[in-house]
Design a protein around this motif. Sequence first.
Motif, PDB file in Angstrom:
ATOM      1  N   PHE A  48       1.096  -1.137  -0.058  1.00  0.00           N
ATOM      2  CA  PHE A  48      -0.084   0.006  -0.002  1.00  0.00           C
ATOM      3  C   PHE A  48       0.951   1.174  -0.093  1.00  0.00           C
ATOM      4  O   PHE A  48       0.532   2.102  -0.589  1.00  0.00           O
ATOM      5  CB  PHE A  48      -0.914  -0.130   1.299  1.00  0.00           C
ATOM      6  N   PHE A  49       1.913   1.116   0.677  1.00  0.00           N
ATOM      7  CA  PHE A  49       3.013   2.349   0.437  1.00  0.00           C
ATOM      8  C   PHE A  49       3.570   2.602  -0.764  1.00  0.00           C
ATOM      9  O   PHE A  49       3.997   3.748  -0.841  1.00  0.00           O
ATOM     10  CB  PHE A  49       3.813   1.976   1.837  1.00  0.00           C
ATOM     11  N   GLU A  50       3.443   1.695  -1.774  1.00  0.00           N
ATOM     12  CA  GLU A  50       3.655   2.050  -3.184  1.00  0.00           C
ATOM     13  C   GLU A  50       2.869   3.005  -3.859  1.00  0.00           C
ATOM     14  O   GLU A  50       3.194   3.624  -4.775  1.00  0.00           O
ATOM     15  CB  GLU A  50       3.897   0.590  -3.764  1.00  0.00           C
ATOM     16  N   GLU A  51       1.675   3.096  -3.241  1.00  0.00           N
ATOM     17  CA  GLU A  51       0.672   4.111  -3.794  1.00  0.00           C
ATOM     18  C   GLU A  51       0.987   5.482  -3.222  1.00  0.00           C
ATOM     19  O   GLU A  51       1.453   5.769  -2.071  1.00  0.00           O
ATOM     20  CB  GLU A  51      -0.679   3.776  -3.242  1.00  0.00           C
ATOM     21  N   PRO A  52       1.198   6.239  -4.230  1.00  0.00           N
ATOM     22  CA  PRO A  52       1.687   7.772  -3.997  1.00  0.00           C
ATOM     23  C   PRO A  52       1.144   8.446  -2.917  1.00  0.00           C
ATOM     24  O   PRO A  52       1.513   9.355  -2.200  1.00  0.00           O
ATOM     25  CB  PRO A  52       1.749   8.574  -5.019  1.00  0.00           C
ATOM     26  N   ASP A  53      -0.228   8.326  -2.853  1.00  0.00           N
ATOM     27  CA  ASP A  53      -1.166   9.062  -1.759  1.00  0.00           C
ATOM     28  C   ASP A  53      -1.389   8.328  -0.546  1.00  0.00           C
ATOM     29  O   ASP A  53      -2.233   8.837   0.383  1.00  0.00           O
ATOM     30  CB  ASP A  53      -2.307   9.696  -2.429  1.00  0.00           C
ATOM     31  N   ILE A  54      -0.749   7.338  -0.094  1.00  0.00           N
ATOM     32  CA  ILE A  54      -0.911   6.396   1.200  1.00  0.00           C
ATOM     33  C   ILE A  54       0.359   6.526   1.777  1.00  0.00           C
ATOM     34  O   ILE A  54       1.437   6.143   1.614  1.00  0.00           O
ATOM     35  CB  ILE A  54      -1.195   4.872   0.792  1.00  0.00           C
ATOM     36  N   MET A  55       0.241   7.065   3.126  1.00  0.00           N
ATOM     37  CA  MET A  55       1.525   7.243   3.891  1.00  0.00           C
ATOM     38  C   MET A  55       1.055   6.935   5.481  1.00  0.00           C
ATOM     39  O   MET A  55       2.244   6.756   6.269  1.00  0.00           O
ATOM     40  CB  MET A  55       2.075   8.728   3.920  1.00  0.00           C
ATOM     41  N   HIS A  56      -0.004   6.621   5.754  1.00  0.00           N
ATOM     42  CA  HIS A  56      -0.400   6.403   7.080  1.00  0.00           C
ATOM     43  C   HIS A  56      -1.409   5.170   7.346  1.00  0.00           C
ATOM     44  O   HIS A  56      -2.208   5.408   6.658  1.00  0.00           O
ATOM     45  CB  HIS A  56      -0.961   7.771   7.844  1.00  0.00           C
ATOM     46  N   ILE A  57      -1.057   4.097   7.935  1.00  0.00           N
ATOM     47  CA  ILE A  57      -2.097   2.912   8.107  1.00  0.00           C
ATOM     48  C   ILE A  57      -2.286   2.529   9.334  1.00  0.00           C
ATOM     49  O   ILE A  57      -1.498   2.785  10.357  1.00  0.00           O
ATOM     50  CB  ILE A  57      -1.310   1.811   7.267  1.00  0.00           C
ATOM     51  N   GLY A  58      -3.572   2.414   9.640  1.00  0.00           N
ATOM     52  CA  GLY A  58      -3.839   1.702  11.131  1.00  0.00           C
ATOM     53  C   GLY A  58      -4.496   0.607  11.195  1.00  0.00           C
ATOM     54  O   GLY A  58      -4.859  -0.001  10.283  1.00  0.00           O
ATOM     55  N   ASN A  59      -4.967   0.056  12.464  1.00  0.00           N
ATOM     56  CA  ASN A  59      -5.766  -1.042  12.686  1.00  0.00           C
ATOM     57  C   ASN A  59      -6.922  -0.772  13.560  1.00  0.00           C
ATOM     58  O   ASN A  59      -6.967   0.075  14.408  1.00  0.00           O
ATOM     59  CB  ASN A  59      -4.646  -1.964  13.329  1.00  0.00           C
ATOM     60  N   ARG A  60      -8.010  -1.242  12.962  1.00  0.00           N
ATOM     61  CA  ARG A  60      -9.243  -1.073  13.755  1.00  0.00           C
ATOM     62  C   ARG A  60      -9.098  -1.773  15.065  1.00  0.00           C
ATOM     63  O   ARG A  60      -8.662  -2.751  15.403  1.00  0.00           O
ATOM     64  CB  ARG A  60     -10.463  -1.832  12.790  1.00  0.00           C
ATOM     65  N   GLU A  61     -10.269  -1.511  16.122  1.00  0.00           N
ATOM     66  CA  GLU A  61     -10.353  -1.884  17.404  1.00  0.00           C
ATOM     67  C   GLU A  61     -11.059  -3.291  17.257  1.00  0.00           C
ATOM     68  O   GLU A  61     -11.972  -3.438  16.653  1.00  0.00           O
ATOM     69  CB  GLU A  61     -11.057  -0.922  18.061  1.00  0.00           C
TER      70      GLU A  61
END
Length: 269
Positions: free
Chosen positions: A116-129
């Motif tokens: 996903f970080f290969e996509e130019p507009d994705i830089m922040h990923i999280g995890n749901r509760e």
Amino acid sequence: MKIYIPTFRRVDSQITFDNLPDKIKENVIMVVQEQERDEYKYDCEYLVVGDNIGIAKTREIIYHHAGKTKFGMIDDDVRLHRRNAKYYNEKPNMEKSKRIMTVEDWEYWFSLVNTFFEEPDIMHIGNREEALPPYGKQYYYNSVILAVHWIDGDKLSTFIDEVDWNLAKTGEDSVLILECLLRGYRNLVFDEVVMSRWATAYAKGGCSEIRTSVSDEEEHMKILKKYPYCVKLGGYEEYKNIGRMRKFTINCKSAYKSSQFKGTLKEFL
């Protein structure tokens, strides 16, 4: 991928670290204050920071230390689980509904994050509760991210020196979320890999050493003042270990939408 675990006054309570497979523990950088360094005996790398600097400053130091690498930053009281693939219209891959992450699950997760970080507009990923029921989709975009952050440092480096990371002593998650969205980066929240923390939230140690319900509201008001079009006041809610706290709502979709608007902020509002 390195995993930073900032911790304070929890020498004998490292829930995140203890729930990692041994192989993944080799990726950990535990972030501790100088006054406590000699007390921590965990077999991992350490980043030593100044005494009593607070979590916001600690996070800023982590961002700079990680540089342009891709990295994780996890609170010290988190357990990470992988949900059964059956919830995402795939063949079941475990007997139960979820499990504590295995080495194989972590390798799968790192591969997903890097993809996903290969996509130019994705830089922040999280995890749901994990207490929330399965969403039905593996992930979704532009929502609140708490406690567990996966960051593309190369993208963060383009604006890291433009942000007041110490705007508020607590609520630092909100500042990170908003600054990324307002600069045109979508965030992504995963439902397949989830985190559990509410059983120990606000427990002794960590931010609880400096945070009260009153101080937390005061610090969040600073964030609301800086981002009034993205942050709104809510009501009050009772939490174990800390009491009655004011709720604040972050409109992530509005924050990202404003980054795509070509007119003035006044026109957008």
